[in-house]
Write a protein that holds these residues in place. Structure first.
Motif, mmCIF file in Angstrom:
data_model
loop_
_atom_site.group_PDB
_atom_site.id
_atom_site.type_symbol
_atom_site.label_atom_id
_atom_site.label_comp_id
_atom_site.label_asym_id
_atom_site.label_seq_id
_atom_site.Cartn_x
_atom_site.Cartn_y
_atom_site.Cartn_z
ATOM 1 N N ALA A 238 0.827 -1.211 0.000
ATOM 2 C CA ALA A 238 0.000 0.000 0.000
ATOM 3 C C ALA A 238 0.861 1.262 0.000
ATOM 4 O O ALA A 238 1.892 1.340 0.685
ATOM 5 C CB ALA A 238 -0.938 -0.004 1.211
ATOM 6 N N ARG A 239 0.460 2.227 -0.830
ATOM 7 C CA ARG A 239 1.079 3.560 -0.893
ATOM 8 C C ARG A 239 2.596 3.518 -1.134
ATOM 9 O O ARG A 239 3.332 4.338 -0.584
ATOM 10 C CB ARG A 239 0.795 4.344 0.390
ATOM 11 N N SER A 240 3.050 2.626 -1.988
ATOM 12 C CA SER A 240 4.497 2.479 -2.146
ATOM 13 C C SER A 240 4.996 2.620 -3.587
ATOM 14 O O SER A 240 6.207 2.698 -3.803
ATOM 15 C CB SER A 240 4.947 1.122 -1.599
ATOM 16 N N PHE A 241 4.109 2.686 -4.577
ATOM 17 C CA PHE A 241 4.543 2.694 -5.967
ATOM 18 C C PHE A 241 4.594 4.107 -6.540
ATOM 19 O O PHE A 241 3.666 4.897 -6.384
ATOM 20 C CB PHE A 241 3.603 1.854 -6.834
ATOM 21 N N ASP A 242 5.687 4.389 -7.236
ATOM 22 C CA ASP A 242 5.767 5.625 -8.001
ATOM 23 C C ASP A 242 4.933 5.532 -9.273
ATOM 24 O O ASP A 242 4.311 6.516 -9.702
ATOM 25 C CB ASP A 242 7.223 5.899 -8.393
ATOM 26 N N PHE A 243 4.908 4.354 -9.854
ATOM 27 C CA PHE A 243 4.245 4.181 -11.153
ATOM 28 C C PHE A 243 3.794 2.733 -11.297
ATOM 29 O O PHE A 243 4.495 1.808 -10.887
ATOM 30 C CB PHE A 243 5.208 4.532 -12.291
ATOM 31 N N ILE A 244 2.610 2.559 -11.865
ATOM 32 C CA ILE A 244 2.113 1.222 -12.188
ATOM 33 C C ILE A 244 1.706 1.208 -13.657
ATOM 34 O O ILE A 244 0.932 2.064 -14.105
ATOM 35 C CB ILE A 244 0.909 0.819 -11.309
ATOM 36 N N LEU A 245 2.253 0.263 -14.405
ATOM 37 C CA LEU A 245 1.884 0.050 -15.804
ATOM 38 C C LEU A 245 0.898 -1.103 -15.847
ATOM 39 O O LEU A 245 1.229 -2.242 -15.526
ATOM 40 C CB LEU A 245 3.130 -0.283 -16.629
ATOM 41 N N ASN A 246 -0.331 -0.801 -16.228
ATOM 42 C CA ASN A 246 -1.402 -1.800 -16.236
ATOM 43 C C ASN A 246 -1.642 -2.250 -17.673
ATOM 44 O O ASN A 246 -2.175 -1.499 -18.493
ATOM 45 C CB ASN A 246 -2.667 -1.206 -15.625
ATOM 46 N N THR A 247 -1.238 -3.491 -17.991
ATOM 47 C CA THR A 247 -1.339 -4.006 -19.352
ATOM 48 C C THR A 247 -2.555 -4.879 -19.589
ATOM 49 O O THR A 247 -2.740 -5.379 -20.701
ATOM 50 C CB THR A 247 -0.076 -4.837 -19.696
ATOM 51 N N MET A 267 -1.051 5.435 -12.308
ATOM 52 C CA MET A 267 -1.248 4.146 -12.960
ATOM 53 C C MET A 267 -1.680 4.422 -14.394
ATOM 54 O O MET A 267 -2.655 5.132 -14.642
ATOM 55 C CB MET A 267 -2.302 3.292 -12.270
ATOM 56 N N THR A 268 -0.935 3.878 -15.347
ATOM 57 C CA THR A 268 -1.233 4.091 -16.759
ATOM 58 C C THR A 268 -1.762 2.813 -17.377
ATOM 59 O O THR A 268 -1.174 1.735 -17.221
ATOM 60 C CB THR A 268 0.024 4.571 -17.506
ATOM 61 N N LEU A 269 -2.868 2.949 -18.105
ATOM 62 C CA LEU A 269 -3.519 1.824 -18.766
ATOM 63 C C LEU A 269 -3.103 1.783 -20.233
ATOM 64 O O LEU A 269 -3.119 2.808 -20.915
ATOM 65 C CB LEU A 269 -5.045 1.953 -18.683
ATOM 66 N N VAL A 270 -2.728 0.607 -20.714
ATOM 67 C CA VAL A 270 -2.403 0.451 -22.126
ATOM 68 C C VAL A 270 -3.272 -0.598 -22.807
ATOM 69 O O VAL A 270 -3.144 -0.829 -24.009
ATOM 70 C CB VAL A 270 -0.902 0.116 -22.330
ATOM 71 N N GLY A 271 -4.157 -1.236 -22.050
ATOM 72 C CA GLY A 271 -5.081 -2.219 -22.617
ATOM 73 C C GLY A 271 -6.493 -1.670 -22.637
ATOM 74 O O GLY A 271 -6.936 -1.019 -21.687
ATOM 75 N N ALA A 293 -4.068 7.223 -15.896
ATOM 76 C CA ALA A 293 -3.783 7.773 -17.215
ATOM 77 C C ALA A 293 -3.852 6.677 -18.268
ATOM 78 O O ALA A 293 -4.074 5.507 -17.964
ATOM 79 C CB ALA A 293 -2.408 8.440 -17.220
ATOM 80 N N GLY A 294 -3.683 7.075 -19.507
ATOM 81 C CA GLY A 294 -3.632 6.130 -20.617
ATOM 82 C C GLY A 294 -2.459 6.450 -21.517
ATOM 83 O O GLY A 294 -1.905 7.551 -21.473
ATOM 84 N N SER A 295 -2.071 5.484 -22.341
ATOM 85 C CA SER A 295 -0.965 5.682 -23.260
ATOM 86 C C SER A 295 -1.182 4.814 -24.489
ATOM 87 O O SER A 295 -1.640 3.674 -24.378
ATOM 88 C CB SER A 295 0.361 5.337 -22.580
ATOM 89 N N LEU A 296 -0.838 5.371 -25.661
ATOM 90 C CA LEU A 296 -1.057 4.689 -26.932
ATOM 91 C C LEU A 296 0.272 4.449 -27.644
ATOM 92 O O LEU A 296 1.018 5.407 -27.900
ATOM 93 C CB LEU A 296 -1.973 5.536 -27.821
ATOM 94 N N ILE A 297 0.569 3.235 -27.978
ATOM 95 C CA ILE A 297 1.788 2.813 -28.684
ATOM 96 C C ILE A 297 2.947 3.778 -28.412
ATOM 97 O O ILE A 297 3.295 4.027 -27.265
ATOM 98 C CB ILE A 297 1.532 2.542 -30.192
ATOM 99 N N GLY A 298 3.568 4.351 -29.452
ATOM 100 C CA GLY A 298 4.663 5.293 -29.280
ATOM 101 C C GLY A 298 4.953 5.959 -30.599
ATOM 102 O O GLY A 298 4.607 5.436 -31.671
ATOM 103 N N GLY A 299 5.578 7.130 -30.552
ATOM 104 C CA GLY A 299 5.942 7.825 -31.775
ATOM 105 C C GLY A 299 7.148 7.181 -32.439
ATOM 106 O O GLY A 299 7.792 6.281 -31.893
ATOM 107 N N ILE A 300 7.485 7.668 -33.625
ATOM 108 C CA ILE A 300 8.596 7.099 -34.375
ATOM 109 C C ILE A 300 9.919 7.311 -33.641
ATOM 110 O O ILE A 300 10.742 6.396 -33.530
ATOM 111 C CB ILE A 300 8.650 7.690 -35.794
#
Length: 350
Positions: A238-247, A267-271, A293-300
């Motif tokens: 609990a209360r310990s993560f700087d960032f979580i990537l949720n796939t 926490m960023t969602l990519v799925g 938050a959310g994130s989509l693929i990546g730029g070139i």
């Protein structure tokens, strides 16, 4: 030019041999003989008509590694014989703020970006055909240099989607030494997230619903593994993560993971789930200044950065090679999560 391919003629028919027309080589074009093509869940959703606006016949495939056969008169970055990659995009407006910042995946032009298959995102213009084919012709702006050794090329292919989809948020939210990073889900995306976060220097904690995946996650590079169905294991972080990537692309309770974020954690969602996640509670966000938050693929530029980083650190995807004719069977296995962790088609079998 006529090109051999594998296509779905409708949402209910198996993929089968098909001939497509590739354009003549333009001044900015790179013609690529495809060696390997990764198999993404997006391919399955498209070929089986599960997403809105699918255009048939459909030739999926946007995790492409190949050898340059020819280049146009104005191509200066590539030459015949080069090993290159093509990811999820083959064009964008190249004029909007996002494109000018190298974030073509967020193109704000009239069509958004043009997918490697299924054409422009708004459905206009001609269809595009992807990597389940013998060759592809792509504007040099959307071609990536691959520096991995020849024996690794098949396992490089998934980096063009699964790799950059996890790299982009890890980089954007500052993953590195001194940061505690969680990766939710240990599949095609998650296994790359674990490898990349570890190589970036973070303390990596993998989350899985299955005790059978604990050792596999550690082998991928996770420092710790949490079985998310175990309340005590979750509470210990609990209360310990700087960032979580949720796939995870299935609908699930986001609150359980928000509770693990530090103040100012994200926490960023990519799925994208088939049905919506239960609405998250607002209180934990407000009282901890946390974010979803959310994130989509990546730029070139991001994709090239990721490929270079992976070549330097000897990172590839864990793959199972298949023949082109086995693609529908591979789709069925993907639905059962019966692959560790990504299928790649040997295009010599086309």
């Amino acid at each position: 030019m006529p090109t051999k391919a594998y296509a779905a003629q409708s949402a209910t028919t198996p993929l089968a041999p098909f001939t497509i027309e590739r354009r003549d080589t333009g001044a900015q074009d790179v013609v690529i003989d495809i060696l390997y093509c990764g198999v993404c869940h997006s391919d399955l959703h498209t070929a089986r008509g599960e997403w809105h606006g699918v255009r048939f016949p459909s030739v999926p495939g946007h995790e492409i590694v190949g050898r340059v056969r020819a280049v146009g008169d104005k191509v200066g970055r590539f030459a015949p014989g080069d090993i290159v990659g093509v990811g999820c995009m083959v064009d964008s407006c190249r004029e909007c703020a996002s494109c000018n910042e190298g974030l073509e995946q967020y193109c704000e032009g009239p069509h958004s970006f043009q997918g490697t298959y299924n054409g422009w995102n708004d459905g206009s213009g001609e269809n595009t055909y992807g990597g389940y084919s013998a060759s592809i012709t792509v504007d040099q702006h959307f071609v990536l240099k691959v520096n991995h050794p020849e024996e690794s090329l098949a396992a490089v292919a998934p980096l063009l989607c699964a790799g950059v989809t996890t790299w982009s948020p890890l980089r954007h939210w500052g993953t590195g030494p001194g940061k505690k990073v969680g990766v939710v889900g240990i599949g095609g995306l998650g296994h790359m997230g674990i490898k990349l976060a570890r190589a970036l220097g973070a303390h990596v904690v993998a989350f899985t619903t299955s005790t059978s995946k604990v050792e596999a996650a550690k082998a991928l590079g996770a420092h710790e593994v949490v079985v998310s169905r175990n309340p005590e294991e979750m509470a210990a972080h609990a209360r310990s993560f700087d960032f979580i990537l949720n796939t995870v692309a299935a609908s699930h309770d986001l609150d359980a993971f928000v509770a693990l974020l530090k103040r100012d954690g994200t926490m960023t969602l990519v799925g994208v789930p088939e049905t919506a996640h239960p609405s998250p509670s607002v209180g934990p966000l407000i009282f901890g200044r946390r974010a979803i938050a959310g994130s989509l693929i990546g730029g070139i530029a991001e994709t090239q950065e990721m490929l270079d980083f992976c070549a330097e650190h000897n990172i590839t995807s864990d793959i199972e090679m298949i023949a082109m004719a086995d693609i529908d069977h591979a789709y069925d296995r993907m639905l059962r999560s019966d692959v560790k962790y990504r299928f790649v088609i040997d295009m010599a079998t086309l």
